[in-house]
Design a protein around this motif. Structure first.
Motif, PDB file in Angstrom:
ATOM      1  N   ALA B  32      10.108  -3.577  -7.093  1.00  0.00           N
ATOM      2  CA  ALA B  32       9.772  -2.511  -8.036  1.00  0.00           C
ATOM      3  C   ALA B  32       8.604  -1.677  -7.512  1.00  0.00           C
ATOM      4  O   ALA B  32       8.614  -0.442  -7.605  1.00  0.00           O
ATOM      5  CB  ALA B  32       9.435  -3.112  -9.400  1.00  0.00           C
ATOM      6  N   ILE B  33       7.621  -2.340  -6.923  1.00  0.00           N
ATOM      7  CA  ILE B  33       6.434  -1.622  -6.450  1.00  0.00           C
ATOM      8  C   ILE B  33       6.759  -0.805  -5.201  1.00  0.00           C
ATOM      9  O   ILE B  33       6.260   0.308  -5.028  1.00  0.00           O
ATOM     10  CB  ILE B  33       5.280  -2.627  -6.234  1.00  0.00           C
ATOM     11  N   SER B  34       7.629  -1.346  -4.353  1.00  0.00           N
ATOM     12  CA  SER B  34       8.020  -0.580  -3.165  1.00  0.00           C
ATOM     13  C   SER B  34       8.703   0.726  -3.547  1.00  0.00           C
ATOM     14  O   SER B  34       8.703   1.680  -2.769  1.00  0.00           O
ATOM     15  CB  SER B  34       8.944  -1.401  -2.276  1.00  0.00           C
ATOM     16  N   GLY B  35       9.291   0.744  -4.729  1.00  0.00           N
ATOM     17  CA  GLY B  35       9.892   1.975  -5.207  1.00  0.00           C
ATOM     18  C   GLY B  35       8.874   3.093  -5.382  1.00  0.00           C
ATOM     19  O   GLY B  35       9.237   4.264  -5.412  1.00  0.00           O
ATOM     20  N   PHE B  36       7.602   2.719  -5.497  1.00  0.00           N
ATOM     21  CA  PHE B  36       6.554   3.723  -5.668  1.00  0.00           C
ATOM     22  C   PHE B  36       5.910   4.138  -4.344  1.00  0.00           C
ATOM     23  O   PHE B  36       4.947   4.868  -4.326  1.00  0.00           O
ATOM     24  CB  PHE B  36       5.455   3.199  -6.603  1.00  0.00           C
ATOM     25  N   LYS B  37       6.447   3.589  -3.243  1.00  0.00           N
ATOM     26  CA  LYS B  37       5.818   3.860  -1.950  1.00  0.00           C
ATOM     27  C   LYS B  37       6.413   5.103  -1.292  1.00  0.00           C
ATOM     28  O   LYS B  37       7.509   5.548  -1.639  1.00  0.00           O
ATOM     29  CB  LYS B  37       5.990   2.655  -1.025  1.00  0.00           C
ATOM     30  N   GLY B  38       5.691   5.588  -0.308  1.00  0.00           N
ATOM     31  CA  GLY B  38       6.172   6.734   0.452  1.00  0.00           C
ATOM     32  C   GLY B  38       7.206   6.308   1.486  1.00  0.00           C
ATOM     33  O   GLY B  38       7.417   5.119   1.732  1.00  0.00           O
ATOM     34  N   GLN B  39       7.820   7.296   2.076  1.00  0.00           N
ATOM     35  CA  GLN B  39       8.896   7.107   3.043  1.00  0.00           C
ATOM     36  C   GLN B  39       8.623   5.999   4.072  1.00  0.00           C
ATOM     37  O   GLN B  39       9.455   5.134   4.312  1.00  0.00           O
ATOM     38  CB  GLN B  39       9.119   8.442   3.776  1.00  0.00           C
ATOM     39  N   ASN B  40       7.438   6.011   4.678  1.00  0.00           N
ATOM     40  CA  ASN B  40       7.186   5.066   5.774  1.00  0.00           C
ATOM     41  C   ASN B  40       6.344   3.877   5.361  1.00  0.00           C
ATOM     42  O   ASN B  40       5.891   3.105   6.186  1.00  0.00           O
ATOM     43  CB  ASN B  40       6.484   5.793   6.929  1.00  0.00           C
ATOM     44  N   GLU B  41       6.141   3.745   4.066  1.00  0.00           N
ATOM     45  CA  GLU B  41       5.228   2.694   3.618  1.00  0.00           C
ATOM     46  C   GLU B  41       5.909   1.373   3.340  1.00  0.00           C
ATOM     47  O   GLU B  41       5.266   0.327   3.350  1.00  0.00           O
ATOM     48  CB  GLU B  41       4.546   3.159   2.325  1.00  0.00           C
ATOM     49  N   VAL B  42       7.226   1.421   3.062  1.00  0.00           N
ATOM     50  CA  VAL B  42       7.916   0.206   2.639  1.00  0.00           C
ATOM     51  C   VAL B  42       7.860  -0.836   3.747  1.00  0.00           C
ATOM     52  O   VAL B  42       7.567  -2.012   3.505  1.00  0.00           O
ATOM     53  CB  VAL B  42       9.370   0.520   2.251  1.00  0.00           C
ATOM     54  N   LEU B  43       8.161  -0.396   4.956  1.00  0.00           N
ATOM     55  CA  LEU B  43       8.054  -1.288   6.107  1.00  0.00           C
ATOM     56  C   LEU B  43       6.925  -0.776   6.978  1.00  0.00           C
ATOM     57  O   LEU B  43       7.066   0.260   7.629  1.00  0.00           O
ATOM     58  CB  LEU B  43       9.367  -1.303   6.890  1.00  0.00           C
ATOM     59  N   THR B  45       3.265  -2.111   9.304  1.00  0.00           N
ATOM     60  CA  THR B  45       2.335  -3.144   9.724  1.00  0.00           C
ATOM     61  C   THR B  45       0.917  -2.598   9.559  1.00  0.00           C
ATOM     62  O   THR B  45       0.673  -1.454   9.970  1.00  0.00           O
ATOM     63  CB  THR B  45       2.558  -3.496  11.207  1.00  0.00           C
ATOM     64  N   PRO B  46      -0.037  -3.308   9.026  1.00  0.00           N
ATOM     65  CA  PRO B  46       0.124  -4.622   8.417  1.00  0.00           C
ATOM     66  C   PRO B  46       0.812  -4.539   7.051  1.00  0.00           C
ATOM     67  O   PRO B  46       0.760  -3.490   6.398  1.00  0.00           O
ATOM     68  CB  PRO B  46      -1.317  -5.103   8.258  1.00  0.00           C
ATOM     69  N   PHE B  47       1.415  -5.660   6.658  1.00  0.00           N
ATOM     70  CA  PHE B  47       2.109  -5.730   5.375  1.00  0.00           C
ATOM     71  C   PHE B  47       1.155  -5.382   4.229  1.00  0.00           C
ATOM     72  O   PHE B  47       0.013  -5.805   4.216  1.00  0.00           O
ATOM     73  CB  PHE B  47       2.640  -7.145   5.174  1.00  0.00           C
ATOM     74  N   GLN B  48       1.656  -4.600   3.317  1.00  0.00           N
ATOM     75  CA  GLN B  48       0.805  -4.174   2.201  1.00  0.00           C
ATOM     76  C   GLN B  48       1.625  -4.252   0.927  1.00  0.00           C
ATOM     77  O   GLN B  48       2.748  -3.746   0.874  1.00  0.00           O
ATOM     78  CB  GLN B  48       0.362  -2.738   2.457  1.00  0.00           C
ATOM     79  N   PHE B  49       1.074  -4.899  -0.089  1.00  0.00           N
ATOM     80  CA  PHE B  49       1.851  -5.106  -1.316  1.00  0.00           C
ATOM     81  C   PHE B  49       1.903  -3.831  -2.158  1.00  0.00           C
ATOM     82  O   PHE B  49       2.964  -3.395  -2.584  1.00  0.00           O
ATOM     83  CB  PHE B  49       1.259  -6.249  -2.126  1.00  0.00           C
ATOM     84  N   PHE B  50       0.728  -3.201  -2.350  1.00  0.00           N
ATOM     85  CA  PHE B  50       0.667  -2.007  -3.197  1.00  0.00           C
ATOM     86  C   PHE B  50       0.721  -0.734  -2.351  1.00  0.00           C
ATOM     87  O   PHE B  50       0.280  -0.740  -1.198  1.00  0.00           O
ATOM     88  CB  PHE B  50      -0.610  -2.024  -4.038  1.00  0.00           C
ATOM     89  N   PRO B  51       1.239   0.340  -2.895  1.00  0.00           N
ATOM     90  CA  PRO B  51       1.251   1.601  -2.145  1.00  0.00           C
ATOM     91  C   PRO B  51      -0.151   2.199  -2.053  1.00  0.00           C
ATOM     92  O   PRO B  51      -1.011   1.883  -2.874  1.00  0.00           O
ATOM     93  CB  PRO B  51       2.170   2.496  -2.986  1.00  0.00           C
ATOM     94  N   ASP B  52      -0.372   3.055  -1.053  1.00  0.00           N
ATOM     95  CA  ASP B  52      -1.648   3.764  -0.964  1.00  0.00           C
ATOM     96  C   ASP B  52      -1.811   4.661  -2.182  1.00  0.00           C
ATOM     97  O   ASP B  52      -2.836   4.679  -2.848  1.00  0.00           O
ATOM     98  CB  ASP B  52      -1.688   4.628   0.302  1.00  0.00           C
ATOM     99  N   VAL B  53      -0.760   5.432  -2.408  1.00  0.00           N
ATOM    100  CA  VAL B  53      -0.738   6.325  -3.564  1.00  0.00           C
ATOM    101  C   VAL B  53       0.529   5.992  -4.346  1.00  0.00           C
ATOM    102  O   VAL B  53       1.594   5.850  -3.759  1.00  0.00           O
ATOM    103  CB  VAL B  53      -0.671   7.802  -3.128  1.00  0.00           C
ATOM    104  N   TRP B  54       0.402   5.856  -5.661  1.00  0.00           N
ATOM    105  CA  TRP B  54       1.591   5.575  -6.467  1.00  0.00           C
ATOM    106  C   TRP B  54       2.358   6.879  -6.675  1.00  0.00           C
ATOM    107  O   TRP B  54       1.843   7.814  -7.256  1.00  0.00           O
ATOM    108  CB  TRP B  54       1.197   4.976  -7.813  1.00  0.00           C
ATOM    109  N   ARG B  55       3.603   6.928  -6.185  1.00  0.00           N
ATOM    110  CA  ARG B  55       4.392   8.144  -6.383  1.00  0.00           C
ATOM    111  C   ARG B  55       5.652   7.801  -7.174  1.00  0.00           C
ATOM    112  O   ARG B  55       6.241   6.744  -6.996  1.00  0.00           O
ATOM    113  CB  ARG B  55       4.888   8.713  -5.054  1.00  0.00           C
ATOM    114  N   LEU B  56       6.060   8.742  -7.990  1.00  0.00           N
ATOM    115  CA  LEU B  56       7.280   8.545  -8.770  1.00  0.00           C
ATOM    116  C   LEU B  56       8.488   9.136  -8.067  1.00  0.00           C
ATOM    117  O   LEU B  56       9.612   9.037  -8.560  1.00  0.00           O
ATOM    118  CB  LEU B  56       7.125   9.186 -10.153  1.00  0.00           C
ATOM    119  N   ASP B  57       8.265   9.733  -6.876  1.00  0.00           N
ATOM    120  CA  ASP B  57       9.331  10.489  -6.208  1.00  0.00           C
ATOM    121  C   ASP B  57      10.635   9.716  -6.080  1.00  0.00           C
ATOM    122  O   ASP B  57      11.705  10.236  -6.378  1.00  0.00           O
ATOM    123  CB  ASP B  57       8.886  10.899  -4.793  1.00  0.00           C
TER     124      ASP B  57
END
Lengths: 329, 275
Positions: B32-43, B45-57
């Motif tokens: 669910a949280i990855s859904g709020f990530k940007g294009q290159n944030e889902v995968l 390195t290093p692994f990050q649970f929360f997005p830098d910026v929460w986007r609804l896009d």
């Protein structure tokens, strides 16, 4: 000390649920002693009520099944009429190393998944039984949520978890282990498929075990505690013996279901690498899609052979479970 | 000694509760949280649970994607019809087998219960042949009708009906009620609990099914939601954030169902009488 407290198991189980049992008993007795008057027998109504069920099962289960057995005796071909070949395909399947290889994969998967689920469910259920009502309700829902997630969604999530940059590699990295290509390495692919299978399956098993544990009279645990038995001793001498039937049911049904698992490997690995995750049903399913008629007949026969084995096992479980039920009613 | 032992014990149990809940829900939360990530944030390195910026896009884009919305709607409609039809067919048969006497009952019982032991794979291919001979391919009917009759659900409901007291039924018969009236006015209203349990099972079975739709549906208008998700990558490329958002929305109805009916589900385990 502990041994004496486990002894009255049999008697006390009968004593604890007088309400449930007697209600059921009364219902049964009424049903059997009541002589149904002829004019009350409801042939027509009954037939109308079972007709949709019988027709649907007939068309969509019985017919396909009979047809499958029929086809398994023929070799189909694009170029000529189907030819009767007797038990040839059964012989092919039973002498085909790939079929046994897939059975082995299914068995390995089941051995990774089912014991893990059972231990996990037993521990969780024992813990849940100690919680307050509100906490327990919250936890029951929490452990059940993964069980309703579809295999496809679970497979998608875990494919990402296993990527080079994914959570799994980050996690083992904390212990100084190098990144692994989880789904592309023969030795890690099957365990990697087992994890989502466990995640999807543990919730239901936990709830079933919990129902069993809540039926054990609290006095057993009380007296064991007074005798100084610790958690492991209580589990070993009270919980596990009392849950014998539940555990047996979960074990056998878990094994038969897991051997048949194929949606997770289908989406995650499609059987690879080098067939390491090619479970029997995935092997069969992929041969179905193989367009050559020979492969079709072959996989049909393999599916039927698997059905005979698994169907027999589940029939036995069913017998055990329902005889259990009739003996306590 | 007991007292000092109990206080940390309670704290320990809260910690355990939190730990178990986090572990069990981690994969879903990550999705669910990855859904709020940007294009290159889902995968990344290093692994990050929360997005830098929460986007609804991603959620917005997937909800503006007509094939996704259509798949959600058509699967939902199918699942509702499927659930209702299953309840009708299975509960009628369950009532007949539990409460009525009729000629050949034992034989019909065998016919209706044996399918429980037939794994789907054994009849998958020939079921496909059967439905294509019946001209059902690429219809909503082929998704719904073949699975409506369920031996397991019928068996479950029959167990429940067997345990209902006979007295009310007898009184109603003496008052001149027909079996249909007894079934509809006495048994059905009392079956809410078991109906919820088997109804959820039907809904989940339909909503989550993937293999059968893949075989029988090629019309994009009828694509089922799991089909849509499984083929997302070939259709849409590497839009991982959108895939995560779509998977989250696809898992949502089933999770909501559990939250709404949680009380019944836990009781359902006891109703099933596996203990």
């Amino acid at each position: 000390m502990i041994d004496t407290s486990t002894q009255p198991t049999g008697q006390a189980t009968e004593a604890i649920d007088p309400s449930g049992t007697s209600r059921r008993r009364r219902g049964r007795r009424a049903k059997f002693t009541e002589e149904v008057p002829r004019h009350l027998r409801a042939h027509l109504t009954a037939y109308l009520m079972i007709t949709p069920m019988v027709v649907l099962l007939g068309i969509f289960v019985v017919w396909p099944l009979v047809y499958a057995f029929y086809l398994s005796f023929f070799e189909m071909s694009f170029y000529k009429d189907a030819e009767f070949v007797g038990f040839d395909f059964y012989k092919y399947v039973l002498t085909d190393p790939e079929f046994y290889e897939s059975l082995l994969v299914g068995l390995k998967l089941a051995l990774m998944v089912v014991p893990t689920i059972l231990v996990l469910a037993l521990l969780l259920a024992s813990f849940l039984a100690t919680l307050s009502k509100r906490m327990a309700a919250f936890m029951k829902t929490t452990v059940y949520v993964p069980a309703v997630v579809s295999s496809v969604v679970a497979a998608i999530i875990f494919v990402f978890i296993y990527q080079d940059e994914g959570f799994a590699n980050w996690f083992i990295g904390l212990f100084g282990q190098g990144p692994l290509a989880w789904l592309n390495t023969a030795s890690t692919a099957l365990p990697a498929v087992a994890v989502p299978a466990i995640w999807l399956g543990f919730g239901v098993s936990t709830l079933i075990m919990l129902a069993g544990i809540l039926d054990i009279p609290e006095s057993y645990f009380e007296s064991a505690r007074l005798d100084g038995a610790n958690f492991w001793q209580r589990t070993r001498y009270i919980t596990i013996p009392s849950l014998r039937n539940v555990i047996l049911f979960l074990l056998v049904s878990g094994l038969t279901l897991t051997i048949q698992e194929f949606q997770l490997p289908l989406v995650m690995t499609n059987g690879g690498p080098v067939n390491a995750t090619n479970t029997p049903n995935l092997y069969i399913f992929n041969s179905f899609r193989d367009a050559t008629p020979y492969a079709t007949s072959y996989s049909l026969t393999a599916a039927l052979l698997l059905f005979i084995v698994i169907g027999t096992i589940s029939l036995v479980i069913f017998r055990v479970v329902s005889s259990e039920k009739s003996s306590d009613a | 000694m007991n007292r000092t032992w109990y206080a940390p014990r309670r704290l320990l149990s809260y910690l355990l509760v939190a730990g178990i809940a986090v572990t069990a829900l981690f994969p879903l939360a990550w999705m669910a949280i990855s859904g709020f990530k940007g294009q290159n944030e889902v995968l990344r390195t290093p692994f990050q649970f929360f997005p830098d910026v929460w986007r609804l896009d991603n959620y917005r884009l997937i909800l503006e994607d007509p094939p996704f919305v259509r798949a959600m709607v058509i699967t939902f409609v199918g699942a509702v019809i499927f659930t209702v039809a299953s309840l009708v067919v299975n509960s009628m048969a369950a009532y007949a087998f539990a409460r009525l006497e009729f000629a050949g009952k034992r034989w019909w019982w065998l016919v209706c219960i044996t399918p429980m032991f037939v794994p789907a794979m054994a009849i998958l291919l020939t079921s496909f042949v059967v439905v294509s001979k019946l001209g059902m391919l690429d219809t909503l009917a082929v998704l719904i009708i073949p699975g409506v009759a369920s031996s397991a659900q019928m068996f479950f409901l029959r167990q429940f009906y067997l345990n209902m007291p006979a007295a009310v039924e007898e009184a109603a018969l003496i008052d001149g009620a027909t079996r249909w009236q007894i079934f509809l006015q006495i048994f059905v209203p009392q079956s809410l609990g078991p109906f919820v349990v088997v109804g959820i099972a039907s809904f989940l079975g339909y909503w989550n099914s993937y293999v059968w739709p893949v075989l029988v549906i090629s019309n994009p208008d009828l694509t089922q939601i799991m089909q849509y998700l499984a083929t997302f990558r070939s259709a849409r490329g590497n839009e991982w954030g959108m895939l995560m958002a779509g998977s989250t929305l696809a898992a949502l109805p089933t999770i909501l169902l559990v939250l709404i009916f949680q009380r019944y589900i836990v009781n359902g385990v006891r109703l099933a009488g596996i203990k």
